[in-house]
Design a protein around this motif. Structure first.
Motif, mmCIF file in Angstrom:
data_model
loop_
_atom_site.group_PDB
_atom_site.id
_atom_site.type_symbol
_atom_site.label_atom_id
_atom_site.label_comp_id
_atom_site.label_asym_id
_atom_site.label_seq_id
_atom_site.Cartn_x
_atom_site.Cartn_y
_atom_site.Cartn_z
ATOM 1 N N LEU A 1 64.002 -77.723 -74.008
ATOM 2 C CA LEU A 1 65.006 -77.170 -75.139
ATOM 3 C C LEU A 1 63.833 -78.117 -76.492
ATOM 4 O O LEU A 1 63.557 -77.341 -77.100
ATOM 5 C CB LEU A 1 66.610 -77.743 -75.432
ATOM 6 N N ALA A 2 64.407 -79.088 -76.235
ATOM 7 C CA ALA A 2 62.835 -79.950 -76.965
ATOM 8 C C ALA A 2 61.918 -79.477 -77.490
ATOM 9 O O ALA A 2 61.466 -79.436 -78.900
ATOM 10 C CB ALA A 2 63.132 -81.397 -76.873
ATOM 11 N N ALA A 3 61.106 -79.227 -76.500
ATOM 12 C CA ALA A 3 59.946 -78.210 -76.966
ATOM 13 C C ALA A 3 59.551 -77.432 -77.378
ATOM 14 O O ALA A 3 58.347 -76.621 -77.655
ATOM 15 C CB ALA A 3 59.254 -79.144 -75.898
ATOM 16 N N CYS A 4 60.575 -76.227 -76.921
ATOM 17 C CA CYS A 4 60.640 -75.151 -77.230
ATOM 18 C C CYS A 4 59.755 -74.358 -78.124
ATOM 19 O O CYS A 4 60.766 -74.988 -79.421
ATOM 20 C CB CYS A 4 61.843 -74.596 -76.995
ATOM 21 N N PRO A 5 59.097 -73.772 -78.945
ATOM 22 C CA PRO A 5 59.053 -73.262 -79.972
ATOM 23 C C PRO A 5 59.490 -72.393 -80.725
ATOM 24 O O PRO A 5 59.449 -72.159 -81.851
ATOM 25 C CB PRO A 5 56.801 -73.795 -79.960
ATOM 26 N N GLY A 6 59.956 -71.773 -79.882
ATOM 27 C CA GLY A 6 60.874 -70.865 -80.605
ATOM 28 C C GLY A 6 62.372 -71.326 -80.842
ATOM 29 O O GLY A 6 63.358 -70.578 -81.309
ATOM 30 N N GLY B 1 60.753 -62.421 -93.601
ATOM 31 C CA GLY B 1 61.424 -61.907 -94.209
ATOM 32 C C GLY B 1 62.347 -61.341 -92.831
ATOM 33 O O GLY B 1 63.913 -61.303 -93.072
ATOM 34 N N ARG B 2 62.387 -60.851 -91.867
ATOM 35 C CA ARG B 2 62.433 -61.182 -90.928
ATOM 36 C C ARG B 2 63.666 -62.574 -90.845
ATOM 37 O O ARG B 2 65.055 -61.551 -89.921
ATOM 38 C CB ARG B 2 61.969 -60.901 -89.067
ATOM 39 N N VAL B 3 63.428 -64.020 -90.389
ATOM 40 C CA VAL B 3 63.934 -64.680 -90.379
ATOM 41 C C VAL B 3 65.556 -65.220 -91.317
ATOM 42 O O VAL B 3 66.306 -65.095 -90.582
ATOM 43 C CB VAL B 3 63.449 -65.946 -89.969
ATOM 44 N N LEU B 4 65.293 -64.341 -92.177
ATOM 45 C CA LEU B 4 66.257 -64.748 -93.057
ATOM 46 C C LEU B 4 66.698 -63.367 -93.385
ATOM 47 O O LEU B 4 68.051 -63.534 -93.202
ATOM 48 C CB LEU B 4 65.408 -64.318 -94.766
ATOM 49 N N THR B 5 66.261 -62.294 -93.035
ATOM 50 C CA THR B 5 67.660 -61.651 -92.702
ATOM 51 C C THR B 5 68.668 -61.712 -91.447
ATOM 52 O O THR B 5 69.586 -61.560 -90.821
ATOM 53 C CB THR B 5 66.891 -60.069 -92.011
ATOM 54 N N MET B 6 68.145 -62.169 -90.358
ATOM 55 C CA MET B 6 68.324 -62.248 -88.832
ATOM 56 C C MET B 6 69.718 -63.931 -89.782
ATOM 57 O O MET B 6 70.832 -63.656 -89.106
ATOM 58 C CB MET B 6 67.688 -63.446 -88.272
ATOM 59 N N LEU C 1 71.038 -63.964 -92.795
ATOM 60 C CA LEU C 1 72.147 -63.720 -93.081
ATOM 61 C C LEU C 1 73.321 -62.564 -92.576
ATOM 62 O O LEU C 1 73.870 -61.612 -92.480
ATOM 63 C CB LEU C 1 71.544 -62.500 -94.244
ATOM 64 N N MET C 2 72.513 -61.884 -91.278
ATOM 65 C CA MET C 2 73.561 -61.649 -90.338
ATOM 66 C C MET C 2 74.349 -62.543 -89.253
ATOM 67 O O MET C 2 75.189 -62.110 -89.103
ATOM 68 C CB MET C 2 72.816 -61.089 -89.553
ATOM 69 N N GLY C 3 74.028 -63.830 -89.489
ATOM 70 C CA GLY C 3 74.726 -64.864 -88.705
ATOM 71 C C GLY C 3 74.172 -65.464 -87.773
ATOM 72 O O GLY C 3 74.499 -65.765 -86.852
ATOM 73 N N LEU C 4 73.295 -64.823 -87.359
ATOM 74 C CA LEU C 4 72.111 -65.122 -86.037
ATOM 75 C C LEU C 4 71.670 -66.358 -85.599
ATOM 76 O O LEU C 4 71.289 -66.620 -86.889
ATOM 77 C CB LEU C 4 71.131 -63.690 -85.221
ATOM 78 N N LYS C 5 71.696 -66.410 -84.581
ATOM 79 C CA LYS C 5 70.734 -67.517 -84.381
ATOM 80 C C LYS C 5 69.732 -67.625 -84.857
ATOM 81 O O LYS C 5 68.690 -67.377 -84.164
ATOM 82 C CB LYS C 5 70.941 -68.548 -83.302
ATOM 83 N N VAL C 6 69.012 -68.455 -85.433
ATOM 84 C CA VAL C 6 67.530 -68.444 -86.404
ATOM 85 C C VAL C 6 66.775 -69.728 -85.558
ATOM 86 O O VAL C 6 67.198 -70.701 -85.334
ATOM 87 C CB VAL C 6 67.573 -68.292 -87.588
ATOM 88 N N PRO C 7 64.930 -69.113 -85.351
ATOM 89 C CA PRO C 7 64.582 -70.841 -84.969
ATOM 90 C C PRO C 7 64.248 -71.391 -86.746
ATOM 91 O O PRO C 7 64.433 -71.077 -87.807
ATOM 92 C CB PRO C 7 63.030 -70.293 -84.894
ATOM 93 N N GLY D 1 70.954 -55.058 -79.609
ATOM 94 C CA GLY D 1 71.680 -55.980 -79.308
ATOM 95 C C GLY D 1 72.070 -58.140 -79.525
ATOM 96 O O GLY D 1 72.214 -58.555 -78.504
ATOM 97 N N LEU D 2 71.016 -58.326 -80.869
ATOM 98 C CA LEU D 2 70.838 -59.639 -80.856
ATOM 99 C C LEU D 2 71.272 -60.660 -80.501
ATOM 100 O O LEU D 2 71.907 -61.078 -80.274
ATOM 101 C CB LEU D 2 69.953 -60.034 -81.794
ATOM 102 N N ARG D 3 72.982 -60.266 -80.787
ATOM 103 C CA ARG D 3 74.388 -61.168 -80.642
ATOM 104 C C ARG D 3 74.187 -61.558 -79.405
ATOM 105 O O ARG D 3 75.324 -62.610 -79.141
ATOM 106 C CB ARG D 3 75.245 -60.159 -81.782
ATOM 107 N N ARG D 4 74.183 -61.126 -77.918
ATOM 108 C CA ARG D 4 74.285 -61.045 -77.101
ATOM 109 C C ARG D 4 72.392 -61.818 -76.435
ATOM 110 O O ARG D 4 71.307 -61.509 -76.262
ATOM 111 C CB ARG D 4 73.990 -59.794 -75.854
ATOM 112 N N PRO D 5 73.367 -62.330 -75.030
ATOM 113 C CA PRO D 5 72.422 -63.268 -75.099
ATOM 114 C C PRO D 5 70.745 -62.651 -74.363
ATOM 115 O O PRO D 5 71.260 -60.825 -73.659
ATOM 116 C CB PRO D 5 72.449 -64.565 -74.028
#
Length: 359
Positions: free
Chosen positions: A6-11, A303-308, A310-316, A350-354
């Motif tokens: 997890l610490a090394a994951c670039p995602g 723009g994609r990360v900002l939108t995510m 704002l949608m309350g999704l976890k973001v990188p 369905g990005l709120r799901r795993p």
């Protein structure tokens, strides 16, 4: 995913060191850039089979034949299932060059970093930008790995399509995926054809533009759509196509080589001096001219990360990687799409799901 993985994951997070891009050319938007070259393998067979001149292969092979390294960690087609990939540590010129060619399907070279740690001597690492970033971070956490890594070479990447996308192309060519003997996504010329060889011995093909632009690019995983690093900013050397000019129908392959570290510069100069590569330096502005689509993609990521978010999704979490300026440089349609398209796709997928890993 937990612990070091997890610490090394670039995602999860990706960042240059504070100040690393101060004074960098091209406003720092292409990462660290010390020099730019256009090169090709001097081995005619490797150059012909390679996706764009066989440069990555030639660099890896030279590291071993010169004695600087004892192996290269690479991805190649799984001999038992040619639609899928396997990670191997090759140790000879013959085995390294046998892995020549792009693999536009899921690959995970980081899963075999144990081969690097267990080997005698140092190992060249070849992978996508995300693979190199993860390996660099893992090396910070694992001293043995750090001591065994030679140069890292990243291949420019516009995203990884699913295995299902390859199967779709195979079926379009009239071949049953169960009957495939080999799949080549590029090569045998520049950029080459998508080719499938079946058990009947027949080779069926379509153009690179048709295979990538028509099918593969539409099946990239979501992680790729929110990745800011498509040119290997954390590698010692990055390699991609020099699309800054029209390419002749029978022109032999060439590659851009981005020198990002002094270790990378030394490896490239050694390969040129020993005749493993031929090439010449280019002005730095050839980099954005060669890959305008990747600059636009990085802008869209902001723009994609900002939108995510704002949608309350976890973001990188991306730090010290200029992106807003690239988003601002997009035409109005591009800005709107990066926001509105993300909102639509996030709901559809369905990005709120795993997320389920792509095959």
């Amino acid at each position: 995913m937990t612990g070091d993985a997890l610490a090394a994951c670039p995602g999860r997070a990706l960042a240059h060191d504070p100040g690393a891009l101060d004074g960098a050319p091209l406003r720092g938007e292409w990462g660290p850039v010390l020099a730019l070259y256009e090169c090709w393998s001097t081995d005619p067979d490797v150059r012909h089979r390679g996706s764009s001149g066989g440069v990555t292969t030639a660099l890896a092979a030279h590291a071993v034949t010169s004695g600087r390294a004892t192996g290269a960690l690479q991805v190649q087609a799984d001999p038992g299932d040619p639609l899928r990939n396997v990670t191997v540590r090759n140790t000879t010129y013959a085995t390294i060059t046998a892995a020549t060619g792009s693999r536009y399907s899921p690959a995970s070279p980081c899963e075999r970093l144990d081969l690097v740690e267990q080997a005698e001597g140092r190992t060249v690492f070849v992978g996508k930008p995300c693979d190199v970033a993860a390996t660099r971070r893992a090396a910070e956490l694992r001293p043995v790995l750090d001591s065994k890594l030679d140069v890292t070479i990243a291949i420019f990447c516009a995203g990884t399509p699913s295995t299902a996308a390859t199967e779709k192309l195979v079926r379009r060519l009239g071949t049953d995926p169960a009957d495939v003997v080999s799949v080549d996504y590029r090569g045998e010329g520049w950029p080459g054809l998508f080719r499938v060889r079946g058990t009947d011995g027949e080779v069926r093909s379509m153009s690179y533009a048709e295979s990538w632009g028509g099918t593969l690019t539409k099946h990239r995983q979501w992680r790729c759509l929110v990745c800011p690093d498509h040119t290997g900013e954390f590698a010692d050397l990055s390699v991609g196509d020099p699309w800054y000019r029209e390419i002749g129908a029978d022109e032999p392959g060439r590659s851009l080589v981005v020198v990002r570290t002094e270790a990378g510069r030394a490896a490239l100069m050694s390969a040129l001096a020993d005749g493993a590569l031929a090439g010449e330096p280019l002005p730095l502005d050839r980099l954005p001219q060669s890959q305008p689509g990747l600059a636009a993609t990085r802008g869209a990521v902001w723009g994609r990360v900002l939108t995510m978010a704002l949608m309350g999704l976890k973001v990188p979490r991306y730090r010290h990687m200029p992106a807003f300026r690239l988003w601002w440089d997009l035409p109005l349609r591009g800005k709107v799409t990066s926001v509105g398209g993300t909102y639509r796709r996030a709901r559809e997928r369905g990005l709120r799901r795993p997320e389920v890993a792509a095959r």
